[in-house]
Write an enzyme that holds these catalytic residues in place. Structure first.
Site, PDB file in Angstrom:
ATOM      1  N   GLU A 267     -22.634  32.198  32.555  1.00  0.00           N
ATOM      2  CA  GLU A 267     -21.944  32.646  33.766  1.00  0.00           C
ATOM      3  C   GLU A 267     -22.363  34.073  34.028  1.00  0.00           C
ATOM      4  O   GLU A 267     -22.139  34.960  33.195  1.00  0.00           O
ATOM      5  CB  GLU A 267     -20.422  32.563  33.644  1.00  0.00           C
ATOM      6  CG  GLU A 267     -19.783  32.807  35.014  1.00  0.00           C
ATOM      7  CD  GLU A 267     -18.344  33.217  34.958  1.00  0.00           C
ATOM      8  OE1 GLU A 267     -18.059  34.414  35.222  1.00  0.00           O
ATOM      9  OE2 GLU A 267     -17.499  32.354  34.651  1.00  0.00           O
ATOM     10  N   LEU A 268     -22.987  34.286  35.213  1.00  0.00           N
ATOM     11  CA  LEU A 268     -23.671  35.549  35.457  1.00  0.00           C
ATOM     12  C   LEU A 268     -23.061  36.281  36.659  1.00  0.00           C
ATOM     13  O   LEU A 268     -21.873  36.155  36.919  1.00  0.00           O
ATOM     14  CB  LEU A 268     -25.167  35.266  35.630  1.00  0.00           C
ATOM     15  CG  LEU A 268     -25.781  34.431  34.491  1.00  0.00           C
ATOM     16  CD1 LEU A 268     -27.229  34.085  34.773  1.00  0.00           C
ATOM     17  CD2 LEU A 268     -25.641  35.163  33.162  1.00  0.00           C
ATOM     18  N   CYS A 301     -16.540  39.079  37.744  1.00  0.00           N
ATOM     19  CA  CYS A 301     -17.699  38.394  38.319  1.00  0.00           C
ATOM     20  C   CYS A 301     -17.357  37.646  39.602  1.00  0.00           C
ATOM     21  O   CYS A 301     -18.208  37.489  40.474  1.00  0.00           O
ATOM     22  CB  CYS A 301     -18.289  37.421  37.299  1.00  0.00           C
ATOM     23  SG  CYS A 301     -18.985  38.195  35.835  1.00  0.00           S
TER      24      CYS A 301
END
Length: 530
Positions: A267-268, A301
């Site tokens: 997960e970026l 994020c």
């Protein structure tokens, strides 16, 4: 104040620690590190005071941790599912019972407000309950259609991968250190966890509560150290890697894991958009935007960094939103009532300031905010709203990861979708409209792994039975739901053939066998066989 190294793990004569050193000593016993390991001093972003002296693991320590986890995993995989369920349900209760001590450390390590720290407590409880109650169903053997009805019987099985390596970041020190580990453990894996050094105390508290809930200590190993050395060793040595962090680092993780054909999920980053349609409730949308843009000081994020507003309501939304932002309270209190806390480090403060300064210098308008607040703490920065942002500005396309949002005006839903999709990222989005059917239509056209309608991020994030993850450069794989546990397994197809072989029989020639099979395949299609 920058983190530094000291020689003595017990004392630091230069300052008073913000966390009781006796508590730290109890927690760090879980760290796999040499008896006289080098020490790292972490600091709270709220005041700059030192938090804890932490032992640093080496690559050799990671080898030890992985070997110990691998040995423990064999017995853990044979543990009845009912026992694993009881451990997670007890963990659910312990997290809620001990939330005050957890909230204190989450705040001290991350700088976020009490309410935003509570989001992490609630998230861990939700994930623990979900996988305790659903893991057996997700993992149970399933009959699948075989080649021939009755004669061919296929069963899908799921086996643990072995040792899962989790490399977690600093921004959600409780949630991201443990919620990925829970389904991995429920699937029968052991885990080696490397939390970010800034999130280590919270992670160690979370692990300690798992032990109190009944998890065997050896099944979850903790190592501490930097990313290039210790994090890379976890990536290199485990059977499956779960990484949460920047897109740049995620690409390197993927490349490392791919060379040995192991699995991974990432997960970026994100450059997430919120669309305010012409029929939206503007008061609710303005308050929702405050939460979506400035929770955890934007260090999330799935935080919104771009707000797209329908032209017919742009002026009124701008007025209400700016007023709501200017009414926010900032501060470092370990108590409920503050709207936004601190950035986590000098590096984050510099990045945020650089984005705002670059935008201002190139012609953007700062509607509110736009300055650091050293009077509140070393890394505080005001919630900032920009307008007139162009492609020439860094803030247009690069992830800021701070309390900065840009306003854009759009003509209609189609333009909103085009702008929302005009990014390399695809993690989260938000749509605000009174017409939920319209909201769903717009949401499905946006290329993002989660899209919230009439909420910023919490609705999709908290719906843990559904998948959560990124499209495009925002990641690979999903957490939550069935995908969040099945990724930690190897699927296996066991098929039993009865009576007749899949081959010519009774003197049937190859050509005749091919004709019989052709007729059979046509018949199976005609009767609707799937």
């Amino acid at each position: 104040m920058a983190p530094d190294l000291i020689a003595d793990p017990e004392t630091d004569p230069t300052a008073t620690y913000a966390v009781d050193p006796a508590l730290v000593r109890r927690l760090v016993r879980r760290v796999v590190a040499a008896p006289r390991a080098a020490q790292h001093v972490s600091h709270t972003p709220m005041t700059g005071a030192p938090l804890a002296s932490l032992p640093l693991s080496t690559r050799e320590d990671v080898v030890v941790a992985v070997d110990a986890a691998r040995a423990a995993q064999r017995a853990w995989a044979r543990t009845p599912m009912e026992l694993r369920e009881r451990i997670l349900l007890r963990y659910h209760d312990l997290v809620l019972e001990r939330q005050v001590e957890l909230l204190d450390v989450v705040q001290l390590e991350s700088g976020k407000t009490r309410l935003q720290a509570f989001e992490e407590v609630a998230d861990v409880a939700l994930v623990a309950r979900h996988y305790a109650r659903n893991a057996a169903s997700y993992l149970r053997p399933r009959r699948r259609a075989g080649l021939f009805p009755v004669l061919t019987q296929s069963t899908e099985h799921h086996h643990p991968r072995g040792v899962v390596g989790i490399v977690s970041p600093w921004n959600y020190p409780l949630s991201l250190s443990v919620t990925d580990a829970l389904p991995a453990l429920m699937a029968g894996n052991a885990v080696v966890l490397r939390p970010d050094l800034q999130a280590s105390l919270t992670a160690l508290q979370a692990v300690q509560l798992l032990t109190e809930a009944g998890l065997p200590e050896s099944v979850l190993q903790v190592v501490l150290g930097d990313g290039p050395t210790v994090g890379q060793a976890v990536v290199d040595l485990t059977d499956y890697v779960c990484f949460t962090g920047s897109t740049e680092t995620g690409r390197r993780v993927a490349g490392s894991v791919a060379t040995r054909l192991a699995g991974y999920s990432l997960e970026l980053g994100g450059k997430n958009s919120m669309y305010v349609a012409d029929d939206a409730d503007l008061d609710k949308a303005a308050q929702g935007a405050v939460r979506a843009c400035f929770s955890s000081a934007g260090q999330l994020c799935i935080s919104v960094e771009r707000v797209l507003v329908h032209a017919s309501v742009a002026d009124e939304f701008r007025r209400r939103f700016v007023a709501a932002v200017e009414a926010m309270t900032l501060g470092p209190a370990l108590a409920y009532g503050t709207d936004m806390g601190s950035l986590v480090s000098a590096a984050q403060l510099t990045r945020v300031g650089d984005h705002v300064d670059d935008a201002r210098a190139k012609g953007a308008t700062v509607l509110t905010g736009g300055r650091a607040r050293p009077d509140l703490g070393p890394y505080f920065y005001e919630p900032t709203v920009l307008e007139g942002v162009t492609a020439a500005m860094d803030v247009r396309d690069d992830e800021t990861f701070g309390p900065v949002v840009s306003l854009y005006t759009v003509r209609d839903d189609d333009e909103a979708v085009r702008v929302a999709n005009d990014t390399d990222y695809g993690l989260n989005a938000s749509v605000w409209t009174r017409d939920t059917a319209r909201g769903r239509r717009v949401a499905t056209a946006i290329h993002a792994g989660t899209v919230n309608v009439n909420e910023g991020y919490a609705a999709a994030w908290g719906s843990v039975a559904a998948p959560m993850g990124g499209m495009k450069q925002s990641g690979v794989g999903r957490r939550h739901g069935s995908e969040g546990i099945l990724k930690y397994t190897e699927s296996q197809n066991v098929t039993v053939q009865h009576v007749l072989p899949i081959a010519p029989v009774a003197g049937l020639s190859d050509e005749s066998y091919a004709r019989v099979m052709t007729a059979a395949l046509r018949t199976l299609k005609a009767v609707g066989r799937r």
